[in-house]
Design an enzyme around this catalytic site. Structure first.
Site, PDB file in Angstrom:
ATOM      1  N   HIS A  17       0.988  -1.204  -0.028  1.00  0.00           N
ATOM      2  CA  HIS A  17       0.047  -0.176   0.062  1.00  0.00           C
ATOM      3  C   HIS A  17       0.844   1.326   0.010  1.00  0.00           C
ATOM      4  O   HIS A  17       1.974   1.186   0.640  1.00  0.00           O
ATOM      5  CB  HIS A  17      -0.883  -0.027   1.342  1.00  0.00           C
ATOM      6  N   ASP A  19       0.863   3.954   1.442  1.00  0.00           N
ATOM      7  CA  ASP A  19       1.214   4.694   2.885  1.00  0.00           C
ATOM      8  C   ASP A  19       2.235   3.887   3.719  1.00  0.00           C
ATOM      9  O   ASP A  19       3.218   4.034   4.228  1.00  0.00           O
ATOM     10  CB  ASP A  19       0.024   4.890   3.687  1.00  0.00           C
ATOM     11  N   LYS A  20       2.105   2.526   3.116  1.00  0.00           N
ATOM     12  CA  LYS A  20       3.113   1.418   3.871  1.00  0.00           C
ATOM     13  C   LYS A  20       4.530   1.501   3.242  1.00  0.00           C
ATOM     14  O   LYS A  20       5.430   1.229   4.090  1.00  0.00           O
ATOM     15  CB  LYS A  20       2.408   0.099   4.209  1.00  0.00           C
ATOM     16  N   GLU A  45      10.101  11.400   7.732  1.00  0.00           N
ATOM     17  CA  GLU A  45       8.803  11.375   6.920  1.00  0.00           C
ATOM     18  C   GLU A  45       9.249  11.034   5.495  1.00  0.00           C
ATOM     19  O   GLU A  45      10.194  11.508   4.886  1.00  0.00           O
ATOM     20  CB  GLU A  45       8.022  12.355   6.980  1.00  0.00           C
ATOM     21  N   GLU A  58      13.913  15.231  10.403  1.00  0.00           N
ATOM     22  CA  GLU A  58      15.133  15.645  11.194  1.00  0.00           C
ATOM     23  C   GLU A  58      16.009  14.332  11.712  1.00  0.00           C
ATOM     24  O   GLU A  58      15.407  13.358  12.127  1.00  0.00           O
ATOM     25  CB  GLU A  58      14.861  16.486  12.409  1.00  0.00           C
ATOM     26  N   LYS A 173      -5.716  -4.362   0.175  1.00  0.00           N
ATOM     27  CA  LYS A 173      -6.427  -3.924   1.405  1.00  0.00           C
ATOM     28  C   LYS A 173      -7.541  -5.231   1.875  1.00  0.00           C
ATOM     29  O   LYS A 173      -7.977  -5.777   0.808  1.00  0.00           O
ATOM     30  CB  LYS A 173      -7.430  -2.641   1.283  1.00  0.00           C
ATOM     31  N   PHE A 238      -7.808  -4.286 -10.999  1.00  0.00           N
ATOM     32  CA  PHE A 238      -6.924  -3.384 -10.065  1.00  0.00           C
ATOM     33  C   PHE A 238      -5.524  -3.787 -10.522  1.00  0.00           C
ATOM     34  O   PHE A 238      -4.760  -4.636  -9.870  1.00  0.00           O
ATOM     35  CB  PHE A 238      -6.921  -3.867  -8.577  1.00  0.00           C
ATOM     36  N   ASP A 246      -1.764   5.763  -6.481  1.00  0.00           N
ATOM     37  CA  ASP A 246      -2.249   6.805  -5.290  1.00  0.00           C
ATOM     38  C   ASP A 246      -0.941   7.106  -4.427  1.00  0.00           C
ATOM     39  O   ASP A 246      -0.267   6.425  -4.163  1.00  0.00           O
ATOM     40  CB  ASP A 246      -3.185   6.137  -4.423  1.00  0.00           C
ATOM     41  N   ALA A 247      -0.883   8.489  -4.108  1.00  0.00           N
ATOM     42  CA  ALA A 247       0.305   8.759  -3.394  1.00  0.00           C
ATOM     43  C   ALA A 247       0.323   8.246  -1.892  1.00  0.00           C
ATOM     44  O   ALA A 247      -0.750   8.100  -1.370  1.00  0.00           O
ATOM     45  CB  ALA A 247       0.365  10.326  -3.400  1.00  0.00           C
ATOM     46  N   ARG A 252      -0.077   7.768   7.834  1.00  0.00           N
ATOM     47  CA  ARG A 252      -1.556   7.820   7.517  1.00  0.00           C
ATOM     48  C   ARG A 252      -2.343   6.758   8.042  1.00  0.00           C
ATOM     49  O   ARG A 252      -3.589   6.474   7.802  1.00  0.00           O
ATOM     50  CB  ARG A 252      -1.726   8.236   6.226  1.00  0.00           C
ATOM     51  N   LYS A 253      -1.687   5.556   8.422  1.00  0.00           N
ATOM     52  CA  LYS A 253      -2.456   4.305   8.723  1.00  0.00           C
ATOM     53  C   LYS A 253      -2.339   3.910  10.449  1.00  0.00           C
ATOM     54  O   LYS A 253      -2.077   2.878  10.867  1.00  0.00           O
ATOM     55  CB  LYS A 253      -1.934   3.329   7.907  1.00  0.00           C
ATOM     56  N   LYS A 273      10.175   7.306  13.572  1.00  0.00           N
ATOM     57  CA  LYS A 273      10.538   8.217  14.903  1.00  0.00           C
ATOM     58  C   LYS A 273      11.401   7.085  15.835  1.00  0.00           C
ATOM     59  O   LYS A 273      10.896   5.999  16.105  1.00  0.00           O
ATOM     60  CB  LYS A 273       8.966   8.533  15.709  1.00  0.00           C
ATOM     61  N   LYS A 277      10.856   9.553  21.177  1.00  0.00           N
ATOM     62  CA  LYS A 277       9.532  10.112  20.704  1.00  0.00           C
ATOM     63  C   LYS A 277       8.416   9.231  21.560  1.00  0.00           C
ATOM     64  O   LYS A 277       8.257   8.095  21.182  1.00  0.00           O
ATOM     65  CB  LYS A 277       9.298  10.123  19.087  1.00  0.00           C
ATOM     66  N   ASP A 279       5.218   9.322  21.146  1.00  0.00           N
ATOM     67  CA  ASP A 279       4.239   8.926  20.243  1.00  0.00           C
ATOM     68  C   ASP A 279       4.352   7.417  20.130  1.00  0.00           C
ATOM     69  O   ASP A 279       3.336   6.556  19.930  1.00  0.00           O
ATOM     70  CB  ASP A 279       4.451   9.648  19.037  1.00  0.00           C
TER      71      ASP A 279
END
Length: 393
Positions: A17, A19-20, A45, A58, A173, A238, A246-247, A252-253, A273, A277, A279
């Site tokens: 995917h 994003d992955k 990122e 960074e 997906k 597909f 798709d960008a 995002r997931k 990260k 961090k 998060d």
């Protein structure tokens, strides 16, 4: 009182995917820097689109010469991730896509607030809230819909990469809806699977014939019934997939990465990260604590929230909700957690051994519900804190 009869749905996305792909590249860069220096600072990122990957953020190493050498290696790291995922499309190919590296040194102001010194302990890398969750509805102490959504895609990826299914492609997906009786999953009411494939002539029926045996392998016996609705490639063709279709973007997931919507989320992404961090590291600690509460038999379900402020070491709050399933009041579990584990950023990193290159493997198929690895990967999935929690009550 919690509902006992309901249908709940979660989705997953494959390593291919868009994003992955980006999560994988960001975590591979993190691993490369941690392998060189366990105290590396990384906030990486990635953005991917047709024939292009852009990397920014960074990074910081004590040895600046090493940092400059690694900067030169970044494009090769990205290409190796794309190659391993399996992209060799005309408009997204590991060997020909353009890779732009815009990483730069960590902000001195952030470093000053976070790094330990003679005057203060290492502080949290940012403010925020993090949640951990566990439930005894599966052996992995995970919500079943997200666990099996991941399992379906992981099995299909294995079949694709082994050559068993040469017409499958990386982007996919899944989505599983599970019916619960008396609070336990008993039946798949619907399954959705969209997977990239090689030939425009392949129909939805053709793709279902390929994927159904693998899906039946991983779904528990009896959960797939004659009433289960199957939606395999419901839009038909597909063929164009991945960042060409798709960008993609790192982070995002976040619901796919955690509990599939079965528990709250603090909003912070994990990939790219380093473990200063919170998060990332505090979300891992919260899962570790929640899993150990359930594994120790203190509750059937456990939700834990931690909160932090940038530059401050100790958590500002610890909250526990056991949905009425606990053997002891939640406030006693909160106190036991604080006694059983050091929840400062440094304490978390030490207890879970997070200063290791163990993150690229987390980028797809979930950060939770995985078996701990011998090298320290998925250490937050261990269930070795039960005795300490009971002793601290």
């Amino acid at each position: 009182m919690a509902r006992k009869e309901y249908i709940f749905t979660s989705e997953s996305v494959s390593e291919g995917h868009p994003d992955k792909v980006c999560d994988r590249i960001s975590d591979a860069i993190l691993d490369a820097l941690l392998a060189e220096e366990p105290e590396a600072r990384v906030a990486c990122e990635t953005f991917a689109t047709t024939n292009r990957v852009v990397i920014g953020g960074e990074v910081g190493l004590r040895d600046q010469d090493k940092l400059h050498r690694y900067m030169e290696a970044i494009p090769d790291i990205a290409r190796e991730c794309i190659r391993d995922i399996g992209y060799e499309q005309d408009k997204f190919h590991w060997n020909t896509c353009e890779v732009t590296n815009l990483l730069h040194e960590q902000s001195a102001h952030i470093a000053k607030g976070v790094n330990a010194s003679n005057e203060k302990a290492e502080g949290a890398g940012d403010q925020g809230i993090m949640f951990g969750f566990a439930t005894n509805e599966t052996p992995e102490l995970m919500p079943a819909p997200i666990l099996y959504s991941h399992a379906v895609l992981r099995r299909l990826a294995e079949a694709r990469k082994s050559g068993e299914e040469p017409t499958l492609r990386p982007d996919a997906k899944s989505q599983i809806s599970l019916r619960y009786e008396d609070g336990k999953p008993v039946e798949v009411t619907s399954i959705v699977l969209s997977t990239q494939h090689a030939d425009e002539g392949q129909t939805s029926a053709d793709i279902r014939a390929i994927v159904e045996p693998y899906i039946r392998e991983v779904i528990p016996e009896g959960w797939l019934t004659e009433a289960t609705e199957w939606w395999v490639n419901p839009t038909g063709t597909f063929v164009i997939g991945g960042p060409d279709g798709d960008a993609g973007l790192t982070g995002r997931k976040i619901i796919v990465d955690t509990y599939g919507g079965a528990a709250p989320h603090g909003g912070g992404a994990f990939s790219g990260k380093d473990p200063t961090k919170v998060d990332r590291s505090a979300a891992y600690a919260a899962r570790y604590l929640a899993k150990n509460v359930v594994a120790a038999g203190l509750a059937e379900k456990c939700l834990i929230q931690l909160s932090y402020a940038i530059g401050i070491a100790k958590p500002l709050s610890i909250y526990v909700d056991t949905a009425g399933t606990a053997e002891v009041p939640p406030e006693q579990i909160e106190k036991a957690i604080a006694r059983a584990m050091d929840l400062t950023p440094q304490g978390i990193r030490t207890h879970l051994e997070l200063n290791k290159p163990i993150y690229e493997r987390t980028a797809a198929y979930g950060h939770f519900g995985r078996a701990p690895d011998d090298d320290g990967g998925f250490s937050w999935e261990r269930t070795d804190l039960g005795d300490a929690l009971k002793a601290a009550l």
